[in-house]
Every structure is written in C-alpha cells, then in structure tokens.
Scaffold this motif. Structure first.
Motif, mmCIF file in Angstrom:
data_model
loop_
_atom_site.group_PDB
_atom_site.id
_atom_site.type_symbol
_atom_site.label_atom_id
_atom_site.label_comp_id
_atom_site.label_asym_id
_atom_site.label_seq_id
_atom_site.Cartn_x
_atom_site.Cartn_y
_atom_site.Cartn_z
ATOM 1 N N VAL A 240 0.658 -1.065 -0.188
ATOM 2 C CA VAL A 240 0.004 0.095 0.137
ATOM 3 C C VAL A 240 1.136 1.280 0.150
ATOM 4 N N GLU A 241 2.043 1.365 0.616
ATOM 5 C CA GLU A 241 2.898 2.548 0.909
ATOM 6 C C GLU A 241 3.473 2.678 -0.828
ATOM 7 N N LYS B 185 1.128 4.183 -2.739
ATOM 8 C CA LYS B 185 1.447 5.214 -2.744
ATOM 9 C C LYS B 185 2.739 6.719 -3.516
ATOM 10 N N PRO C 217 -6.974 8.117 -6.010
ATOM 11 C CA PRO C 217 -7.518 8.254 -4.060
ATOM 12 C C PRO C 217 -6.208 7.057 -4.146
ATOM 13 N N PRO C 218 -5.020 6.675 -3.228
ATOM 14 C CA PRO C 218 -4.662 5.763 -2.621
ATOM 15 C C PRO C 218 -5.825 4.273 -2.092
ATOM 16 N N GLU C 219 -6.927 5.121 -1.442
ATOM 17 C CA GLU C 219 -8.290 3.917 -0.526
ATOM 18 C C GLU C 219 -8.368 3.702 -1.763
ATOM 19 N N VAL C 220 -8.835 3.791 -3.165
ATOM 20 C CA VAL C 220 -9.411 3.440 -4.020
ATOM 21 C C VAL C 220 -8.665 2.452 -4.617
ATOM 22 N N GLY D 78 -6.790 -0.197 -3.645
ATOM 23 C CA GLY D 78 -7.654 -1.460 -3.342
ATOM 24 C C GLY D 78 -6.131 -2.369 -2.701
ATOM 25 N N SER E 176 -5.250 -1.222 -9.744
ATOM 26 C CA SER E 176 -5.537 -2.049 -8.720
ATOM 27 C C SER E 176 -5.883 -3.986 -9.245
#
Length: 294
Positions: A164-165, A168, A179-182, A184, A240
């Motif tokens: 995840v990092e 980003k 957005p990173p949260e998109v 997954g 993703s």
C-alpha cells in the motif's frame, strides 16, 4: 465486531488445516505456465519487451470466472480457519445492518496478528483457530458462489501494508490522480510509450502484474544487461487487482487479456514452499522405512 465461523470454502480449508497449511496450496495450483513465468522472473534475467496490451486490440470473448481463478491460483493468501476448517468471519455493523466479512491476507504475519485479535475478543473460537494458506483463485471463486447465496457476506483481500505504501509512492512519482484508498489491492506493472511490459516465456508473450513492486524492480534490474533499451524507458505504474479482474471479465474484453499473469509476492510463495518442503519426507529421514539386513 465479533468473529465466528461459517461454512465458506469448507472443503479446501479443512484439507489445509489437516495438513497444517502445507501441500494443499501447491496441489491446487494447476497452471504450469504461471509457475514457469515466476521461475523465469526470479531465477534469472527475464526477456522483457514492449507490447500493446489493453490499448487498441480486437475485442474477444471475455474470460470466465473459472479462467480468472486459475490465473489467481498461483497467489497464496492466508485465512483464519476454525478447528473444523471453516473460515472465521467478522460480523460488522455497517449502515444499520450486520454483514459478515471473510478476510484473506496477502501477508502471513498480518494474518497471524489478526488471529491474536480473534483470540482476545472471542477465545472460544480463537483458541482452536489457525492460519492456513489457500490459493487466491479458489478463495475468489468460492466466495463469489457464497456471495450469490448470501448478500450479507463480503469477500475481502487484505493487502500487505508495504505494498500500500509502495502504491502511494508510485502514484506520487507518476502524477496519477487516484486516491490510494481507491486502489485496494495494488498491482504493479511496467509501461513505456509503446505499451505494457511483456515477458517472453517458451515462445509465448506474457504480461506480468506484480503484487510486490520490489519484485518488479528486481526483475527489471536483472534484465537491464540484456535489454537496456527496453528497461531504460520503462516506468513502473500501479493499478488494482479489482480493475484487472474486471477487465478480464468484461463483455468487451480485448484479446490480450489472455496474456495476463499475476506474479505473487516472492516472500509469500517462498514461505508456502518452505511449508511444503517441511511436510515432504526426505530420503533417509526417520519417517522413511529403511531396508533391514538379514
């Protein structure tokens, strides 16, 4: 939130639990091509080229869920299962209703940490539970079947924190306004102005999507000596897992989606392989009967 067990993925998880999470994973991997691709990437300098995947391609028939699952089966995920082999799910309150979340971790250590939380919150379930590896494709396929029967059951793949990092960082470096949260579960791939990075394996062209950015960087570093021009103009990008799978299943899927290969985190696959080796009787081991001299 509380945890309990439901009869999801029961057969394979029971076998995994009974085997101590060992050979069941390898037994479920049916694609020797994908194993070969992983071996080429990690064992030497892969032959990289540039392809036109997902650009202007002829439309072909979409892949079936079973075909996608077979591509995903090389990727190990880790599930928390109860004593009888059924996955432990979390009951979560969301928007005024209770849903069940079945989690599968890409990181074995994160799964173990989650198991400790289950033991603390629900000792009756947690005391008999354990973490076992299963193929991601099998988890995906069976979870989709169960989801069709129970709309309150959700399937969740938990990405590794390091990935995840890394996603980003790639988004920042490439200026992608996502957005990173998109994202997954992030997947990393190579691209230049000519298209996506491909690998030649036994005369076949394969487009690898890596779960670990460092694995892709390492493969590029090893290939640089043989393919400096290709590697030099290649940029690492991120997408993703959900987007790639959606494209493979889309009714207007382009024909080159058949070339997609998922490359699991090397550390995860090596961990599972170590379990398999430890479960395999070795010659002249105490478990192997020895001939008796008469």
């Amino acid at each position: 939130m509380r945890s309990n067990a439901v009869p999801l993925l029961g057969s394979l998880c029971r076998r995994a639990a009974q085997a101590g999470g060992r050979a069941v994973f390898v037994a479920a991997v049916r694609s020797t091509l994908l194993l070969g691709v992983a071996g080429v990437i990690w064992g030497g300098a892969p032959i990289f080229a540039q392809g036109g995947l997902l650009l202007t391609q002829a439309v072909a028939a979409p892949m079936s869920r079973q075909e996608v699952a077979e591509r995903l089966n090389l990727v190990p995920v880790f599930a928390i299962v109860s004593q009888n082999g059924t996955p432990v799910v979390a009951n979560v309150e969301r928007e005024g209703r209770t849903i069940q979340v079945a989690s599968f971790w890409l990181d074995q250590n994160q799964a173990q940490q989650a198991l400790q939380q289950v033991k603390a919150k629900n000792p009756e379930v947690g005391q008999q539970a354990q973490v076992v590896p299963i193929p991601l494709g099998y988890a995906y396929e069976k979870s989709e079947e169960e989801r069709a029967k129970n709309s309150d059951l959700y399937f969740e793949v938990v990405p590794r924190a390091a990935d995840v990092e890394a996603a980003k960082q790639v988004l920042k470096e490439t200026g992608q306004e996502v957005p990173p949260e998109v994202i997954g579960v992030p997947l990393f791939y190579g691209r230049s102005g000519e298209g996506l990075l491909t690998i030649e394996q036994d005369g076949q062209e394969v487009v690898p999507f890596f779960f670990d950015r460092n694995d892709l960087k390492g493969a590029l570093d090893r290939a640089a000596a043989q393919n400096p021009e290709v590697v030099g103009k290649t940029q690492i990008e991120v997408t993703s897992l959900a987007i790639v799978v959606e494209r493979m299943l889309a009714p207007d899927a382009q024909e080159d989606v058949q070339k997609i290969a998922f490359i699991p985190p090397r550390a995860s696959l090596e961990y599972v392989q170590s379990l398999v080796r430890s479960a395999t009787p070795q010659p002249n081991s105490p478990a192997t009967p020895q001939p008796q001299r008469r």
